[in-house]
Structure formats: structure tokens, C-alpha cells
Scaffold this motif. Structure first.
Motif, short mmCIF file in Angstrom:
data_model
loop_
_atom_site.label_atom_id
_atom_site.label_comp_id
_atom_site.label_asym_id
_atom_site.label_seq_id
_atom_site.Cartn_x
_atom_site.Cartn_y
_atom_site.Cartn_z
N ALA A 1 0.85 -1.20 0.00
CA ALA A 1 0.00 0.00 0.00
C ALA A 1 0.89 1.26 0.00
CB ALA A 1 -0.93 0.00 1.21
N ALA A 2 1.95 1.27 0.81
CA ALA A 2 2.88 2.41 0.84
C ALA A 2 3.64 2.50 -0.48
CB ALA A 2 3.84 2.28 2.01
N ASP A 3 3.97 1.36 -1.05
CA ASP A 3 4.69 1.29 -2.32
C ASP A 3 3.87 1.98 -3.42
OD1 ASP A 3 6.21 0.62 -4.51
OD2 ASP A 3 5.96 -1.53 -4.33
N LYS A 4 2.56 1.76 -3.43
CA LYS A 4 1.69 2.39 -4.44
C LYS A 4 1.70 3.91 -4.30
CE LYS A 4 -1.50 -1.48 -4.95
NZ LYS A 4 -2.85 -1.98 -4.66
N GLU A 5 1.83 4.39 -3.07
CA GLU A 5 1.79 5.83 -2.82
C GLU A 5 3.15 6.49 -3.04
OE1 GLU A 5 0.46 6.06 1.20
OE2 GLU A 5 -1.53 5.28 0.73
N HIS A 6 4.25 5.81 -2.66
CA HIS A 6 5.56 6.47 -2.66
C HIS A 6 6.69 5.66 -3.26
CE1 HIS A 6 4.41 10.02 -0.44
NE2 HIS A 6 3.70 9.26 0.36
N GLY A 7 6.42 4.56 -3.92
CA GLY A 7 7.50 3.77 -4.49
C GLY A 7 8.24 2.97 -3.44
N ARG A 8 9.29 2.25 -3.89
CA ARG A 8 9.98 1.31 -3.00
C ARG A 8 11.21 1.87 -2.32
NH1 ARG A 8 9.27 -4.79 -5.13
NH2 ARG A 8 7.01 -4.66 -5.20
N ASP A 9 11.77 2.96 -2.83
CA ASP A 9 13.01 3.49 -2.25
C ASP A 9 12.78 4.86 -1.65
OD1 ASP A 9 15.00 1.43 -2.87
OD2 ASP A 9 14.49 1.88 -4.95
N TRP A 10 13.17 5.01 -0.39
CA TRP A 10 13.01 6.28 0.32
C TRP A 10 14.38 6.73 0.82
CZ3 TRP A 10 8.47 4.64 4.03
CH2 TRP A 10 7.33 4.32 3.27
N THR A 11 14.61 8.05 0.77
CA THR A 11 15.91 8.59 1.15
C THR A 11 15.72 9.75 2.13
OG1 THR A 11 16.68 8.09 -1.08
CG2 THR A 11 18.06 9.55 0.24
N PRO A 12 16.45 9.75 3.25
CA PRO A 12 16.39 10.91 4.16
C PRO A 12 17.25 12.05 3.61
CG PRO A 12 17.80 9.20 5.08
CD PRO A 12 17.27 8.67 3.78
N THR A 13 16.72 13.26 3.69
CA THR A 13 17.48 14.44 3.27
C THR A 13 17.28 15.54 4.30
OG1 THR A 13 15.65 15.31 1.94
CG2 THR A 13 17.25 13.93 0.80
N TRP A 14 18.31 16.39 4.43
CA TRP A 14 18.23 17.51 5.36
C TRP A 14 17.50 18.66 4.70
CZ3 TRP A 14 18.57 18.54 10.22
CH2 TRP A 14 18.73 19.85 10.65
N ASP A 15 16.52 19.22 5.40
CA ASP A 15 15.77 20.38 4.91
C ASP A 15 16.22 21.59 5.73
OD1 ASP A 15 14.00 22.26 4.01
OD2 ASP A 15 12.19 21.10 4.48
N ALA A 16 17.08 22.42 5.13
CA ALA A 16 17.65 23.57 5.84
C ALA A 16 16.57 24.58 6.23
CB ALA A 16 18.72 24.24 4.98
N ARG A 17 15.51 24.68 5.44
CA ARG A 17 14.43 25.63 5.75
C ARG A 17 13.82 25.36 7.11
NH1 ARG A 17 9.92 24.70 3.56
NH2 ARG A 17 10.47 22.72 2.68
N THR A 18 13.57 24.07 7.38
CA THR A 18 12.87 23.70 8.62
C THR A 18 13.83 23.18 9.69
OG1 THR A 18 12.49 21.45 7.83
CG2 THR A 18 10.77 23.08 7.36
N ASP A 19 15.14 23.09 9.33
CA ASP A 19 16.15 22.56 10.25
C ASP A 19 15.75 21.17 10.74
OD1 ASP A 19 18.56 22.62 11.63
OD2 ASP A 19 17.61 23.38 13.45
N SER A 20 15.28 20.35 9.80
CA SER A 20 14.87 18.98 10.13
C SER A 20 15.04 18.11 8.89
CB SER A 20 13.42 18.95 10.61
OG SER A 20 12.56 19.36 9.55
N PHE A 21 14.81 16.84 9.08
CA PHE A 21 14.92 15.92 7.96
C PHE A 21 13.56 15.70 7.32
CE2 PHE A 21 18.90 14.86 9.94
CZ PHE A 21 19.69 14.42 8.89
N GLN A 22 13.61 15.32 6.07
CA GLN A 22 12.42 14.82 5.39
C GLN A 22 12.82 13.55 4.65
OE1 GLN A 22 12.64 17.68 1.42
NE2 GLN A 22 10.88 17.83 2.71
N ILE A 23 11.85 12.72 4.42
CA ILE A 23 12.07 11.48 3.69
C ILE A 23 11.44 11.68 2.32
CG2 ILE A 23 11.72 8.98 3.67
CD1 ILE A 23 13.28 10.00 6.10
N LEU A 24 12.25 11.45 1.28
CA LEU A 24 11.75 11.61 -0.08
C LEU A 24 11.68 10.26 -0.77
CD1 LEU A 24 13.88 14.71 -1.20
CD2 LEU A 24 11.56 14.68 -0.23
N ASP A 25 10.64 10.07 -1.58
CA ASP A 25 10.58 8.85 -2.38
C ASP A 25 11.44 9.03 -3.63
OD1 ASP A 25 9.06 10.25 -4.28
OD2 ASP A 25 7.16 9.40 -3.61
N SER A 26 11.51 8.03 -4.49
CA SER A 26 12.40 8.09 -5.65
C SER A 26 11.99 9.17 -6.65
CB SER A 26 12.46 6.72 -6.33
OG SER A 26 11.16 6.25 -6.62
#
Length: 197
Positions: A83-108
Motif C-alpha cells: 500500500a505504501a509502495d503504491k503511494e511512494h514507491g519502493r526506495d526512500w531517502t532521508p534528506t536535510w531540509d535547511a528551511r525547517t532545520d529537520s529531515f524529510q524522507i523523499l521517495d524516488s
């Protein structure tokens, strides 16, 4: 199994006078040592087998279907992951978001799966991306197949051994490892199973 027998915990009680006393097995609540309880349970099952109780009925009550339970848990995880794969694909990567000073997880595709998370949470989410979870589920299914139960040759309906851990010792003896073996127990624990003592 006869209608005269009813399951009472791990022990059987008969309404026809054939009861714990006749089998020389004490009532369940009188046995506090887990090893002794298991020994009494095994003796009772053998007595039932000798008395001709239905093999299937005994199996239904004797051996919780841990193998089937694990398969159900794996399937539930796979369904959630797909179900998550249908929404966001199979590979997720953490990235630093300097705007919010936090991490976000991005799909492929670069679409956020989660925003505003701390480093530890970001790592946990990325480590449980659909591709990785499906690989773990596939590995668990391989373990199930390798360590499947099979009759142990004793002729008793509760006599199952692990097909991989049990082996011919080459000395004329068969070394049996009862099912569930330690590997199956470990896989089950990974899905929240707790062995009752």
C-alpha cells in the motif's frame, strides 16, 4: 474427538469419568513448573493417541499453528508495504531540509514521504522503505520453508520435527529437533510472538 472430551487449557477432561486421575496426570493448575507441564501435556497426548482420539482434533488443540501464524504476519506486513509502495514507491531517502532545520524522507520521485522529522526518526523510516521490508519478508519466508514442520516418524500425532535442524547423525541415530525449532521461534519473535512458559 469424542463429544465426551472437552478441552480445559492444555489438558483434557472427560465427562464419562475418564479424567486426570485415571491418566495419572494432575489438573493443569496443580503444575507450576513449565517443563513439568510440557511433560504432562506430552504424556496426555500420547494417552489420547493410544485411546484412538482423532489425530486432526489433537493437532488442532496441541500445537498452536505457529507456522501459519508467522505466514499471516508476513502477509499483513507485505500488504501494508505494498500500500505504501503504491503511494511512494519502493526506495526512500532521508534528506536535510535547511528551511525547517529537520529531515524529510523523499521517495524516488522526490515527493516527501515524511517532513519535519528528527535524524533518528528519519533513519528509522528510511531503513523501513518498502524495498527493504519486502526483502526481509522474503528472507523470513525462506526461513519458514527451510524449517518447515514434518512428521518425526514416532507415529504420534503431535510428533513434528524441523526438516532442516533434524538430521541423520551418520551413526545410525536420527537427531530430532522438535518443531518449532529455535530458528522458527526467532522468526516468530520478530513479529511479536512471545513464548508462553
Amino acid at each position: 474427538m469424542s463429544e465426551e472430551l472437552t478441552l480445559a487449557g492444555l489438558f483434557y477432561r472427560a465427562s464419562n469419568g475418564w479424567d486426570y486421575f485415571n491418566l495419572a496426570i494432575p489438573p493443569e493448575d496443580a503444575i507450576t513448573d513449565p517443563h513439568e507441564r510440557e511433560l504432562c501435556r506430552a504424556m496426555l497426548l500420547r494417552a489420547l493417541a493410544l485411546l484412538g482420539a482423532s489425530e486432526k482434533a489433537q493437532l488442532d488443540h496441541v500445537m498452536p499453528d505457529l507456522y501459519g501464524w508467522i505466514q499471516e504476519q508476513i502477509t499483513a506486513v507485505e500488504n501494508a508495504v505494498r500500500a505504501a509502495d503504491k503511494e511512494h514507491g519502493r526506495d526512500w531517502t532521508p534528506t536535510w531540509d535547511a528551511r525547517t532545520d529537520s529531515f524529510q524522507i523523499l521517495d524516488s520521485s522526490g515527493v516527501p514521504v515524511a517532513d519535519g522529522v528528527q535524524p533518528g526518526t528519519a533513519g528509522l523510516i528510511a531503513a523501513n522503505a518498502p524495498r527493504l521490508v519486502l526483502l526481509r519478508c522474503a528472507a523470513d519466508r525462506k526461513q519458514l520453508k527451510l524449517h518447515a514442520p514434518q512428521p518425526d516418524g514416532t507415529g504420534f500425532p503431535d510428533g513434528f520435527q524441523c526438516r532442516t535442524c533434524s538430521e541423520d547423525g551418520g551413526d545410525g541415530y536420527q537427531y530430532l529437533v522438535p518443531f518449532p525449532c529455535p530458528t522458527i521461534r526467532a522468526v516468530a519473535e520478530g513479529y511479536g510472538w512471545v513464548e508462553k512458559h
